[in-house]
Enzyme design. Structure first.
Site, PDB file in Angstrom:
ATOM      1  N   PRO A  80      -5.968  60.226  -8.241  1.00 27.96           N
ATOM      2  CA  PRO A  80      -5.182  60.284  -7.000  1.00 27.96           C
ATOM      3  C   PRO A  80      -4.828  61.682  -6.513  1.00 27.96           C
ATOM      4  O   PRO A  80      -4.885  61.956  -5.321  1.00 27.96           O
ATOM      5  CB  PRO A  80      -3.913  59.491  -7.348  1.00 27.96           C
ATOM      6  CG  PRO A  80      -4.300  58.612  -8.484  1.00 27.96           C
ATOM      7  CD  PRO A  80      -5.301  59.397  -9.269  1.00 27.96           C
ATOM      8  N   THR A 117      -9.626  64.852  -4.729  1.00 27.89           N
ATOM      9  CA  THR A 117      -9.211  65.824  -3.719  1.00 27.89           C
ATOM     10  C   THR A 117      -7.842  66.351  -4.131  1.00 27.89           C
ATOM     11  O   THR A 117      -6.860  65.618  -4.102  1.00 27.89           O
ATOM     12  CB  THR A 117      -9.145  65.189  -2.324  1.00 27.89           C
ATOM     13  OG1 THR A 117     -10.438  64.679  -1.985  1.00 27.89           O
ATOM     14  CG2 THR A 117      -8.729  66.217  -1.282  1.00 27.89           C
ATOM     15  N   LYS A 192     -13.925  70.295   1.604  1.00 28.52           N
ATOM     16  CA  LYS A 192     -13.425  68.932   1.820  1.00 28.52           C
ATOM     17  C   LYS A 192     -12.091  68.952   2.571  1.00 28.52           C
ATOM     18  O   LYS A 192     -11.855  68.150   3.489  1.00 28.52           O
ATOM     19  CB  LYS A 192     -13.252  68.234   0.470  1.00 28.52           C
ATOM     20  CG  LYS A 192     -12.484  66.902   0.509  1.00 28.52           C
ATOM     21  CD  LYS A 192     -13.221  65.833   1.281  1.00 28.52           C
ATOM     22  CE  LYS A 192     -12.403  64.549   1.413  1.00 28.52           C
ATOM     23  NZ  LYS A 192     -12.153  63.874   0.140  1.00 28.52           N
ATOM     24  N   LYS A 269      -1.629  63.011   2.034  1.00 30.75           N
ATOM     25  CA  LYS A 269      -1.764  63.973   0.933  1.00 30.75           C
ATOM     26  C   LYS A 269      -2.794  65.044   1.275  1.00 30.75           C
ATOM     27  O   LYS A 269      -2.569  66.248   1.073  1.00 30.75           O
ATOM     28  CB  LYS A 269      -2.186  63.244  -0.342  1.00 30.75           C
ATOM     29  CG  LYS A 269      -2.343  64.149  -1.557  1.00 30.75           C
ATOM     30  CD  LYS A 269      -3.319  63.589  -2.574  1.00 30.75           C
ATOM     31  CE  LYS A 269      -4.751  63.751  -2.117  1.00 30.75           C
ATOM     32  NZ  LYS A 269      -5.741  63.413  -3.159  1.00 30.75           N
TER      33      LYS A 269
END
Length: 723
Positions: A80, A117, A192, A269
């Site tokens: 996560p 990520t 990204k 996030k």
């Protein structure tokens, strides 16, 4: 060939990971497989499903990441957020520790691919640590969402060495269509984050445009067709249009009644990561900030994200002790920013000062931070053990405080031994012992530069420097006392001379005020001592960022491993006779070890370069008194202090009264205590913190523009004269 050499391991079987693992395993039928997830039930369910579809498969459910690593030569993780990655790879008994036990040959045959990520700097730290074992590591975040994960059409944005990229490509090709080597470690994540910044803004704008069009009577299908065939064309409209039925012959989440896919909280996030990267590189992203506020509000109100928010609640609760009159209020603003994602769940600040009403200067930003719902301030007497213990107790239904930042200590130079012992040594030790008892994950002690440095050369953390006066002796003795506490996850951060907006207690701020005085007096501003005397500086932003980096570095490691990596002997620098009868001091013959980092900018500032910068800002001449004058000043220091301060303070008061409007109250003073007349000597190397933590400076150089930024901040709040 050992069993491990032909085994694939996958960690994280959530919405993305379960499909990625299924595609990878199916494409490699001759390998054995190991899976691991924070939910053992989820891992077991995945294994059952895959075995039912592939009866010949050999799949094992590992009970921990380390067990998976022991069985797997290729490891893929899809987690996560940042804390989860650090926990899996760097925590005691984690994957790094397991790899360190392998033979050199086995470690070198290990490939790790992390597709999470997360924060770029955190990923680089993980990469650096893993590579010390000989293993290959790439960051390989994905683009394509759950749909791409299911279809095996993801794009992988890879950061790592050429050798690691070559080794990882066949694995990634089993899960995606496009494999792009973006550069060295962290480059895949940076790409990204930039891509998701674009996507995040586009999705908000497309939703707004579709809503606007419908309200003026446009058919959603017509409007979507116009956008998708015109200059507004983008994936957010052509593939992920938020209006049901807007796309012909395509099924979007809207057509599935907004069935869960890529969670809103994850988008929030990612936008937060973009904001943090923008702050670190001083890049304005106003559209990104606006979009982030939309996602944050949606995520907080979205019941479907409760489970995700629970998973992400590993953000630590943080306690800051002391320093409200100096540096800790800036750390608070960094941890709970006015905009952007906060890296902490809750923040409690404890100090002797009152903030309602204030009994010390707070600056313009800190009072706004105190109004945040996850920020709490407690005024407390930290010399009382029961009080110290009580402030460690979290509010009801909250997790314990796991990161502690210690800014405590008497900073007035003229205080005698007993005051320094009571207000510095004993207070800090009380806090640290309580932290050790409660097994906090990180304890960062901020050490001010109370040491003597020579005019030439840099001092690193190994150098046993002479302490500066009574204050230096007891601040250093405090470090020895803390380093000797068993089970304290201590990191010492020794900073240079701090400066920055709203910092009124600083040699730099005082020097700037005096520069304004000499402009008013139309005189040359002359310094004592040598032009080459070092006065190495560090900006408030970098103090806050480095303190946080120290905490996030040691938390997954623990003290023992942190000592191995960055430990230094904390030498004895006191008078043995002063230690008698004082609790908390350790035997002078002992040399405890603790992780120790210097923090200064790259300026290697001297008195001469400081004077030059001040002179440029105010248009005044600066220079130095000769050797004879400096020597005479040293012999008559008391008279010199009185005479100079009388002139400076009187002139500063005239300047304040001439301001329009007048400034009857200001935290800024032209008064110089006797310590400021002594020969300066702050000359530290910052190589270690850069090398081990991968720390980069946001303010690498002390420049006239930095002085102007300080002045502008005080002007904005009305405490600096405008005439």
């Amino acid at each position: 060939m050992s069993l491990r050499q032909s085994t694939l391991g996958f960690i994280g079987l959530g919405r993305m990971g379960q499909h990625m693992a299924a595609n990878l395993f199916a494409a490699r039928p001759n390998d054995a497989y190991v899976v691991c997830d924070a939910s053992p039930d989820a891992a077991a369910a995945f294994a059952r499903r895959f075995s039912a579809e592939h009866p010949a498969a050999s799949i094992h459910v590992a009970q921990s990441p380390a067990e998976l690593a022991a069985r797997s030569s290729t490891i893929i993780s899809m987690l996560p957020s940042t804390p989860h990655v650090e926990q899996v790879y760097l925590s005691p008994g984690g994957i790094h520790d397991l790899l360190a036990t392998l033979s050199a040959a086995d470690a070198q045959r290990t490939l790790i691919i992390d597709s999470t990520t997360l924060d770029v700097q955190a990923s680089r730290r993980v990469s650096q640590r893993i590579q010390t074992t000989g293993a290959l590591f790439v960051d390989a975040p994905v683009s394509g969402g759950v749909t791409g994960a299911k279809a095996g059409t993801l794009s992988f944005l890879v950061g790592g060495s050429s050798a690691a990229f070559t080794a990882s490509s066949p694995v990634l090709e089993a899960m995606g269509r496009r494999i792009i080597h973006c550069g060295e470690a962290g480059a895949g994540l940076a790409a990204k984050i930039c891509n998701n910044l674009v996507l995040g803004v586009q999705q908000v704008v497309v939703a707004e445009a579709m809503l606007l069009g419908q309200r003026v009577g446009l058919d959603p299908r017509v409007l979507a067709s116009v956008i998708n065939s015109s200059t507004g064309a983008c994936w957010a409209s052509s593939e992920n249009n938020p209006v049901k039925g807007a796309l012909l012959n395509k099924t979007t989440p809207a057509d599935r009644d907004y069935e869960g896919g890529f969670a809103t909280a994850l988008m929030s996030k990612d936008m937060g990561l973009a904001q943090r990267l923008a702050e670190e590189t001083q890049t304005p992203i106003p559209l990104g900030e606006a979009a982030q506020s939309v996602y944050k509000e949606m995520a907080e109100s979205d019941a479907e994200n409760r489970e995700l928010r629970s998973a992400m609640s590993s953000k630590p609760n943080v306690l800051i002790f002391g320093g409200v009159n100096t540096y800790s209020r800036h750390l608070a603003a960094y941890l709970v920013p006015e905009s952007g994602e906060s890296p902490v769940q809750n923040l409690r600040i404890v100090d002797k000062f009152s903030v309602y009403p204030p009994t010390t200067y707070l600056g313009a930003v800190f009072p706004r931070i105190l109004k945040k719902p996850n920020v709490e301030y407690k005024q407390a007497n930290l010399t009382v053990p029961a009080t110290v213990s009580s402030v460690f107790d979290p509010p009801p239904n909250q997790e314990p405080y796991s990161y502690i930042f210690d800014f405590t200590g008497e900073i007035r130079y003229d205080r005698p031994d007993l005051v320094q012992v009571g207000q510095t040594l004993l207070v800090s030790r009380l806090i640290a012992q309580e932290a050790a008892n409660r097994k906090v994950k990180a304890y960062v002690r901020i050490q001010l530069p109370w040491y003597d440095s020579p005019d030439k050369g840099l001092r690193d953390e190994k150098d046993h420097q002479k302490t500066n006066g009574v204050i230096g002796t007891w601040w250093h003795e405090t470090l020895r006392s803390l380093a000797a506490i068993k089970d304290l996850n201590l990191v010492i951060l020794r900073i240079g001379i701090g400066y920055g907006p709203y910092l009124n207690i600083s040699q730099i701020t005082t020097a700037v005020v005096i520069g304004r005085v000499y402009k008013f007096l139309e005189q040359e501003m002359k310094f004592l001592w040598s032009p080459n005397s070092p006065v190495h500086t560090v900006h408030l932003d970098d103090i806050a960022r480095a303190a946080w980096s120290c905490a996030t570095w040691i938390a997954p490691l623990g003290r023992e491993e942190a000592n191995i990596i960055a430990g230094e002997q904390i030498w004895f620098a006191n008078d043995k006779s002063k230690l008698k009868g004082i609790d908390g001091v350790i035997d002078p013959s002992l040399t405890p070890i603790a992780p120790f980092f210097n923090l200064v900018d790259d300026s290697e500032l001297t008195q001469q370069s400081l004077g030059t910068a001040i002179g440029e800002v105010f248009g005044i001449k600066t220079g130095f008194h000769g050797f004879v004058q400096a020597t005479m000043a040293k012999m008559n220091m008391k008279d010199l202090v009185e005479d100079v301060n009388e002139e400076h303070v009187a002139a500063w008061n005239q300047i304040l009264m001439a301001s329009n409007p007048q400034i009857p109250n200001t935290p800024l003073s032209a008064y110089m205590d006797s310590h400021m007349f002594s020969k300066p000597g702050v000359a530290y190397s910052n190589a270690k913190i850069k090398r081990i933590l991968g720390f980069t400076l946001l303010h690498p150089r002390f420049t006239p523009d930095e002085i102007r930024a300080v002045i502008d901040a005080f002007k904005e709040e009305g405490t600096w004269p405008n005439a």
